[in-house]
Design a protein around this motif. Structure first.
Motif, PDB file in Angstrom:
ATOM      1  N   SER A 178       8.250 -39.203   0.093  1.00  0.00           N
ATOM      2  CA  SER A 178       9.036 -40.782  -0.144  1.00  0.00           C
ATOM      3  C   SER A 178       7.492 -41.208  -0.009  1.00  0.00           C
ATOM      4  O   SER A 178       7.448 -42.995   0.070  1.00  0.00           O
ATOM      5  CB  SER A 178       9.511 -40.748   0.859  1.00  0.00           C
ATOM      6  N   LYS A 179       6.263 -41.553  -0.067  1.00  0.00           N
ATOM      7  CA  LYS A 179       4.669 -41.517   0.345  1.00  0.00           C
ATOM      8  C   LYS A 179       3.859 -41.074  -0.830  1.00  0.00           C
ATOM      9  O   LYS A 179       3.874 -40.397  -0.678  1.00  0.00           O
ATOM     10  CB  LYS A 179       4.159 -42.794   1.650  1.00  0.00           C
TER      11      LYS A 179
ATOM     12  N   THR B 231       1.037 -38.187   0.385  1.00  0.00           N
ATOM     13  CA  THR B 231       1.373 -37.255   1.224  1.00  0.00           C
ATOM     14  C   THR B 231       0.663 -35.895   1.037  1.00  0.00           C
ATOM     15  O   THR B 231       0.662 -35.084   0.513  1.00  0.00           O
ATOM     16  CB  THR B 231       2.555 -36.979   1.156  1.00  0.00           C
TER      17      THR B 231
ATOM     18  N   ARG C 231      -1.290 -36.381   9.054  1.00  0.00           N
ATOM     19  CA  ARG C 231      -1.673 -37.868   9.242  1.00  0.00           C
ATOM     20  C   ARG C 231      -2.764 -38.746   9.719  1.00  0.00           C
ATOM     21  O   ARG C 231      -2.262 -39.153  10.521  1.00  0.00           O
ATOM     22  CB  ARG C 231       0.018 -37.631  10.172  1.00  0.00           C
TER      23      ARG C 231
ATOM     24  N   GLU D  76       5.561 -41.921  13.619  1.00  0.00           N
ATOM     25  CA  GLU D  76       5.665 -41.981  12.353  1.00  0.00           C
ATOM     26  C   GLU D  76       6.290 -40.882  11.362  1.00  0.00           C
ATOM     27  O   GLU D  76       6.819 -40.968  10.961  1.00  0.00           O
ATOM     28  CB  GLU D  76       4.674 -41.544  12.359  1.00  0.00           C
ATOM     29  N   GLU D  77       6.166 -39.831  12.628  1.00  0.00           N
ATOM     30  CA  GLU D  77       7.159 -38.153  12.034  1.00  0.00           C
ATOM     31  C   GLU D  77       8.095 -38.524  12.276  1.00  0.00           C
ATOM     32  O   GLU D  77       9.524 -38.224  10.907  1.00  0.00           O
ATOM     33  CB  GLU D  77       6.436 -37.622  12.584  1.00  0.00           C
TER      34      GLU D  77
ATOM     35  N   THR E  82      10.332 -41.232  12.297  1.00  0.00           N
ATOM     36  CA  THR E  82      10.454 -42.311  11.794  1.00  0.00           C
ATOM     37  C   THR E  82      11.654 -41.901  10.238  1.00  0.00           C
ATOM     38  O   THR E  82      12.298 -42.246   9.638  1.00  0.00           O
ATOM     39  CB  THR E  82      10.145 -43.808  11.785  1.00  0.00           C
ATOM     40  N   GLU E  83       9.629 -41.413   9.668  1.00  0.00           N
ATOM     41  CA  GLU E  83       9.972 -40.489   8.122  1.00  0.00           C
ATOM     42  C   GLU E  83      11.930 -39.794   7.835  1.00  0.00           C
ATOM     43  O   GLU E  83      11.662 -39.488   7.475  1.00  0.00           O
ATOM     44  CB  GLU E  83       8.784 -40.303   8.168  1.00  0.00           C
TER      45      GLU E  83
ATOM     46  N   ALA F  37       6.875 -46.477  11.709  1.00  0.00           N
ATOM     47  CA  ALA F  37       7.127 -46.443  10.699  1.00  0.00           C
ATOM     48  C   ALA F  37       5.525 -45.671   9.231  1.00  0.00           C
ATOM     49  O   ALA F  37       4.725 -46.673   9.669  1.00  0.00           O
ATOM     50  CB  ALA F  37       8.494 -46.462   9.836  1.00  0.00           C
ATOM     51  N   PRO F  38       5.726 -45.483   8.547  1.00  0.00           N
ATOM     52  CA  PRO F  38       4.503 -45.036   7.954  1.00  0.00           C
ATOM     53  C   PRO F  38       3.999 -46.438   7.121  1.00  0.00           C
ATOM     54  O   PRO F  38       5.251 -47.004   6.698  1.00  0.00           O
ATOM     55  CB  PRO F  38       4.463 -44.281   6.475  1.00  0.00           C
TER      56      PRO F  38
ATOM     57  N   LEU G  11       4.755 -47.146  -0.374  1.00  0.00           N
ATOM     58  CA  LEU G  11       6.247 -46.324   0.411  1.00  0.00           C
ATOM     59  C   LEU G  11       7.096 -46.854  -0.698  1.00  0.00           C
ATOM     60  O   LEU G  11       6.551 -47.324  -1.841  1.00  0.00           O
ATOM     61  CB  LEU G  11       6.340 -46.962   1.473  1.00  0.00           C
TER      62      LEU G  11
END
Length: 405
Positions: A104-105, A108, A123, A253-254, A256-257, A390-391, A398
């Motif tokens: 999604s980004k 990665t 990350r 972050e992890e 939320t993703e 989030a990222p 994104l």
């Protein structure tokens, strides 16, 4: 003596070329993955770090030379080509692979072990040193050997612990245990004992036990086949990854993703009783909702800002709230957990859109007694607070936004 015709200019050229050749790093061996080779390469690699990128992404462009240099550094330490593999996927050229791994980004960086993708991607800092250190950590032995069973008495009982008792280290039983530990070492602490040291615990052969957090928590014994990886992994994952996880700034972050709304208990760190109540009610009321929402708990002191966002302070804890990544909704009262299915209805009202409608337009007509006047008071629920974890667009390109709830 050099021939006069050779000339000092030519000599200088040769010297500079030699120096350049000596000090130029070996070309990085980055495997380019496609649908034809990805399974074979990843399945044969003990550890593989894969860069999912797009050529037009500026963050991907910045990472390329760093990723290649990190590969050079690690290749010198682990020369066997199957020990560590650095690989990349051009997601524009191979969109089917990007979809397969839910990219999604860009960029990665995902870690694989023997073809299995690890839940936690890389990350950390995008530097040669940080990436190389990360790989070294992944290659380190995740299992601590016990040399005296007395050591077991002094384990940190605040952590989830898995202990394997084996007759021999060179055995299929231990190799399966080692594979499981390599995957779940971030979630549990792993120990092992062998031979005469482990003999008192091997009543009927090799065995594995789980020690839950808490001084008085009883041990649990694995009863499945010790050579069946799938069974051993499923059992260990169930013990090591709790239904209600703690959210921190490190894993925010992890989490939320993962793309699921949060049901969060805010509690003081020392208030373990409220956490126990919440965990029990989640297990009792919401087990069927696993996979549609993340069950989390958070330290009130560390997450003061989200509390203030919903007009609460640590003094109000314990507090339960939902963060849908668009808005935050507060559960009426922690004491209401004892009301049958009250917590479940709160979650169902999120999925049906009822929480969102009520915040904007007041109570649903179906919740109002016959003849009772409905006052349509427009309101706006607090915006998501955890979406900020989030990222970031300052670190990634994104690719998609979340639906509104």
């Amino acid at each position: 003596m050099l021939p006069a015709a050779f000339g000092y200019g030519m000599l200088l050229h040769v010297i500079l070329y030699t120096i350049t050749w000596i000090f130029t790093p070996i070309t990085a061996e980055i495997a380019s993955l496609d649908s034809g080779n990805i399974d074979e390469i990843l399945n044969n690699a003990d550890v593989a770090l894969v860069n999912f990128y797009a050529d037009w992404c500026r963050f991907s462009q910045m990472l390329h030379p760093i990723f290649e240099e990190a590969s050079n550094v690690i290749k010198e330490e682990y020369p066997n080509k199957n020990q560590v593999v650095f690989a990349r996927v051009d997601c524009d050229q191979h969109s089917e692979i990007a979809q397969r791994y839910r990219i999604s980004k860009y960029p990665t960086l995902k870690l694989f072990r023997n073809g299995m993708m690890m839940k936690r991607e890389y990350r950390g800092q995008r530097s040669v040193t940080a990436i190389a250190d990360y790989i070294r950590q992944q290659k380190s032995d995740p299992i601590q050997e016990v040399h005296d069973l007395e050591e077991i008495k002094f384990l940190d009982r605040s952590k989830r612990t898995i202990i394997g008792y084996f007759e021999q280290k060179d055995s299929d039983n231990y190799r399966t245990f080692e594979r499981v530990a390599n995957i779940l070492h971030d979630d549990c602490v792993f120990f092992s004992a062998f031979g005469s040291v482990s003999k008192p615990e091997r009543f009927s052969g090799d065995n594995i036990i789980y020690k839950p957090p808490g001084e008085n928590a009883p041990d649990m014994v694995y009863l499945g086949s010790l050579t069946n990886f799938d069974l051993a992994y499923a059992w260990t994952q169930d013990k090591c990854v709790p239904l209600v996880r703690e959210i921190t700034f490190e894993n925010g972050e992890e989490l939320t993703e993962e793309g699921l709304p949060f049901l969060i208990l805010f509690h003081m760190k020392e208030d373990t009783m409220s956490l126990d109540v919440f965990q029990n009610e989640v297990a009792r009321q919401l087990i069927s909702e696993k996979g549609t929402i993340n069950f989390l708990h958070a330290d009130c002191d560390k997450f003061r800002h989200p509390l203030l966002h919903i007009q609460k302070t640590p003094a109000d804890c314990p507090v339960i709230a939902i963060d849908s990544f668009r808005h935050m909704y507060v559960f009426p009262d922690f004491k209401d957990l004892s009301i049958p299915n009250k917590l479940k209805q709160f979650v169902l009202d999120l999925h049906s859109g009822k929480l969102h409608r009520e915040f904007h337009h007041g109570p649903d007509p179906t919740d109002v007694a016959p003849g009772q006047h409905i006052q349509d008071v427009a309101s706006s629920p607090p915006e998501s607070s955890f979406q900020k974890l989030a990222p970031s667009e300052y670190r990634y390109t994104l690719l998609r936004d979340r639906d509104e709830l």
